[in-house]
Scaffold this motif. Structure first.
Motif, PDB file in Angstrom:
ATOM      1  N   ARG A 111      23.750  21.907  -3.569  1.00 52.06           N
ATOM      2  CA  ARG A 111      22.847  23.003  -4.072  1.00 52.06           C
ATOM      3  C   ARG A 111      22.304  24.014  -3.242  1.00 52.06           C
ATOM      4  NH1 ARG A 111      18.961  19.479  -7.499  1.00 52.06           N
ATOM      5  NH2 ARG A 111      18.085  21.373  -8.263  1.00 52.06           N
ATOM      6  N   GLY A 112      22.513  24.078  -2.021  1.00 57.75           N
ATOM      7  CA  GLY A 112      22.188  24.806  -1.091  1.00 57.75           C
ATOM      8  C   GLY A 112      20.479  24.736  -0.829  1.00 57.75           C
ATOM      9  N   LEU A 113      19.928  23.660  -0.924  1.00 57.24           N
ATOM     10  CA  LEU A 113      18.526  23.545  -0.858  1.00 57.24           C
ATOM     11  C   LEU A 113      18.359  22.760   0.858  1.00 57.24           C
ATOM     12  CD1 LEU A 113      17.527  21.856  -4.148  1.00 57.24           C
ATOM     13  CD2 LEU A 113      17.367  24.327  -3.403  1.00 57.24           C
ATOM     14  N   VAL A 114      19.250  21.846   1.250  1.00 57.80           N
ATOM     15  CA  VAL A 114      19.088  21.608   2.833  1.00 57.80           C
ATOM     16  C   VAL A 114      20.618  21.935   3.308  1.00 57.80           C
ATOM     17  CG1 VAL A 114      17.657  19.572   2.341  1.00 57.80           C
ATOM     18  CG2 VAL A 114      20.010  19.356   2.232  1.00 57.80           C
ATOM     19  N   ASP A 115      20.289  22.201   4.811  1.00 54.45           N
ATOM     20  CA  ASP A 115      21.559  22.501   5.614  1.00 54.45           C
ATOM     21  C   ASP A 115      22.037  21.077   5.979  1.00 54.45           C
ATOM     22  OD1 ASP A 115      20.153  21.738   7.882  1.00 54.45           O
ATOM     23  OD2 ASP A 115      19.512  23.731   8.525  1.00 54.45           O
ATOM     24  N   ALA A 116      23.298  21.581   6.820  1.00 52.94           N
ATOM     25  CA  ALA A 116      24.072  20.367   7.411  1.00 52.94           C
ATOM     26  C   ALA A 116      23.178  19.353   8.244  1.00 52.94           C
ATOM     27  CB  ALA A 116      25.154  20.940   8.278  1.00 52.94           C
ATOM     28  N   ASP A 117      22.241  19.916   8.880  1.00 56.46           N
ATOM     29  CA  ASP A 117      21.361  18.830   9.556  1.00 56.46           C
ATOM     30  C   ASP A 117      20.311  18.084   8.795  1.00 56.46           C
ATOM     31  OD1 ASP A 117      22.603  19.703  11.880  1.00 56.46           O
ATOM     32  OD2 ASP A 117      21.245  21.483  12.144  1.00 56.46           O
ATOM     33  N   GLY A 118      20.018  18.602   7.636  1.00 56.15           N
ATOM     34  CA  GLY A 118      19.250  17.909   6.578  1.00 56.15           C
ATOM     35  C   GLY A 118      17.609  18.504   6.799  1.00 56.15           C
ATOM     36  N   ARG A 119      17.830  19.778   6.724  1.00 59.52           N
ATOM     37  CA  ARG A 119      16.561  20.665   7.068  1.00 59.52           C
ATOM     38  C   ARG A 119      16.678  21.545   5.930  1.00 59.52           C
ATOM     39  NH1 ARG A 119      13.926  19.252  11.788  1.00 59.52           N
ATOM     40  NH2 ARG A 119      15.265  18.636  13.358  1.00 59.52           N
ATOM     41  N   PHE A 120      15.439  22.239   5.592  1.00 59.37           N
ATOM     42  CA  PHE A 120      15.324  23.078   4.661  1.00 59.37           C
ATOM     43  C   PHE A 120      16.158  24.273   4.753  1.00 59.37           C
ATOM     44  CE2 PHE A 120      10.664  22.024   2.915  1.00 59.37           C
ATOM     45  CZ  PHE A 120      11.297  21.801   1.644  1.00 59.37           C
ATOM     46  N   THR A 121      16.778  24.818   3.518  1.00 60.46           N
ATOM     47  CA  THR A 121      17.404  26.162   3.663  1.00 60.46           C
ATOM     48  C   THR A 121      16.322  26.815   3.331  1.00 60.46           C
ATOM     49  OG1 THR A 121      18.230  25.965   1.657  1.00 60.46           O
ATOM     50  CG2 THR A 121      19.780  25.387   3.419  1.00 60.46           C
ATOM     51  N   ASP A 122      16.483  28.366   3.124  1.00 59.05           N
ATOM     52  CA  ASP A 122      15.418  29.294   2.694  1.00 59.05           C
ATOM     53  C   ASP A 122      15.186  28.956   1.189  1.00 59.05           C
ATOM     54  OD1 ASP A 122      14.855  30.575   5.213  1.00 59.05           O
ATOM     55  OD2 ASP A 122      16.272  32.349   4.832  1.00 59.05           O
ATOM     56  N   ALA A 123      16.401  28.881   0.583  1.00 67.82           N
ATOM     57  CA  ALA A 123      16.336  28.427  -1.021  1.00 67.82           C
ATOM     58  C   ALA A 123      15.597  27.333  -1.120  1.00 67.82           C
ATOM     59  CB  ALA A 123      17.916  28.439  -1.372  1.00 67.82           C
ATOM     60  N   GLY A 124      15.762  26.189  -0.306  1.00 72.01           N
ATOM     61  CA  GLY A 124      15.135  24.934  -0.457  1.00 72.01           C
ATOM     62  C   GLY A 124      13.774  25.116  -0.274  1.00 72.01           C
ATOM     63  N   ARG A 125      13.347  25.960   0.841  1.00 74.13           N
ATOM     64  CA  ARG A 125      11.984  26.161   0.858  1.00 74.13           C
ATOM     65  C   ARG A 125      11.404  26.791  -0.153  1.00 74.13           C
ATOM     66  NH1 ARG A 125      12.590  27.502   5.491  1.00 74.13           N
ATOM     67  NH2 ARG A 125      11.861  25.414   6.534  1.00 74.13           N
ATOM     68  N   GLU A 126      12.019  27.869  -0.893  1.00 71.64           N
ATOM     69  CA  GLU A 126      11.444  28.499  -1.917  1.00 71.64           C
ATOM     70  C   GLU A 126      11.524  27.535  -3.082  1.00 71.64           C
ATOM     71  OE1 GLU A 126      14.298  32.052  -2.259  1.00 71.64           O
ATOM     72  OE2 GLU A 126      13.750  32.727  -0.326  1.00 71.64           O
ATOM     73  N   THR A 127      12.608  26.776  -3.349  1.00 67.82           N
ATOM     74  CA  THR A 127      12.281  25.872  -4.784  1.00 67.82           C
ATOM     75  C   THR A 127      11.167  24.880  -4.239  1.00 67.82           C
ATOM     76  OG1 THR A 127      14.759  25.951  -4.762  1.00 67.82           O
ATOM     77  CG2 THR A 127      13.548  23.938  -5.537  1.00 67.82           C
ATOM     78  N   LYS A 128      10.858  24.419  -3.209  1.00 65.01           N
ATOM     79  CA  LYS A 128       9.708  23.617  -3.012  1.00 65.01           C
ATOM     80  C   LYS A 128       8.567  24.369  -3.510  1.00 65.01           C
ATOM     81  CE  LYS A 128       7.256  19.965  -1.588  1.00 65.01           C
ATOM     82  NZ  LYS A 128       6.700  19.101  -2.399  1.00 65.01           N
ATOM     83  N   GLN A 129       8.247  25.734  -2.841  1.00 67.40           N
ATOM     84  CA  GLN A 129       7.060  26.494  -3.186  1.00 67.40           C
ATOM     85  C   GLN A 129       7.050  26.855  -4.197  1.00 67.40           C
ATOM     86  OE1 GLN A 129       7.917  29.574  -0.231  1.00 67.40           O
ATOM     87  NE2 GLN A 129       7.037  28.251   1.408  1.00 67.40           N
ATOM     88  N   ARG A 130       8.239  27.122  -5.318  1.00 69.44           N
ATOM     89  CA  ARG A 130       7.914  27.289  -6.677  1.00 69.44           C
ATOM     90  C   ARG A 130       7.638  26.355  -7.488  1.00 69.44           C
ATOM     91  NH1 ARG A 130      13.017  29.586  -6.157  1.00 69.44           N
ATOM     92  NH2 ARG A 130      14.064  28.101  -7.255  1.00 69.44           N
TER      93      ARG A 130
END
Length: 171
Positions: A111-130
């Motif tokens: 879904r593009g929310l975390v990257d290959a290393d298991g960290r937030f992507t920008d989209a993941g961080r934005e989703t969490k903030q929303r």
């Protein structure tokens, strides 16, 4: 402190807020509202704070469902938001089967929310903030029952209680 006028006033104001919001769509809050409000000021403050917590929690669940985030996914996002890495080590999910955690992480990656290393992507961080912003908005109605002066008074009365709890090691 249990007999202080400040604690009694905090209990009164918290109860006013906690008993004012609509219960529709808020299962846990609605359940708490059916319980009698204790007369003892400490018990009343605790009970009313619990109602407010459940009101907020019900709103958080609605925000998570609206964002298509499941329970384990929510814990992963919370872990990342708190800086826990790898998020699978987070205390609320570390005990789950490795296969389940891997599936959750893979789903978040797809879904593009975390990257290959298991960290937030920008989209993941934005989703969490929303999700958090919507949760905050959905948590506001009980406090709208208080005037601005009452809200300020509540904060003022809770500050010494908060300081005492913090001094005792509560987080």
């Amino acid at each position: 402190m249990a007999e202080s006028a400040g604690l009694m006033r905090a209990a009164d104001l918290t109860t006013k807020a906690a008993t004012s919001a609509p219960t529709e769509g808020r299962v846990m809050y609605a359940g708490m509202r059916t319980l009698p409000v204790p007369s003892d000021p400490v018990a009343r403050l605790w009970h009313s704070a619990t109602m407010l917590r459940e009101h907020r929690g019900d709103g958080n669940i609605a925000a998570l469902v609206g964002a298509r985030i499941g329970g384990t996914e929510a814990h992963v996002l919370s872990a990342l938001d708190m800086g826990v890495h790898p998020p699978e080590s987070f205390g609320r999910i570390h005990h789950l089967p490795k296969e389940r955690l891997a599936a959750v992480m893979n789903g978040l990656r797809e879904r593009g929310l975390v990257d290959a290393d298991g960290r937030f992507t920008d989209a993941g961080r934005e989703t969490k903030q929303r999700i958090e912003a919507l949760t905050d908005d959905l948590a506001a109605p009980p406090f709208e029952a208080l005037s601005p002066a009452e809200l300020d008074e509540l904060i003022t009365e809770l500050e010494p209680i908060t300081a005492s709890l913090a001094a005792a090691g509560s987080k």
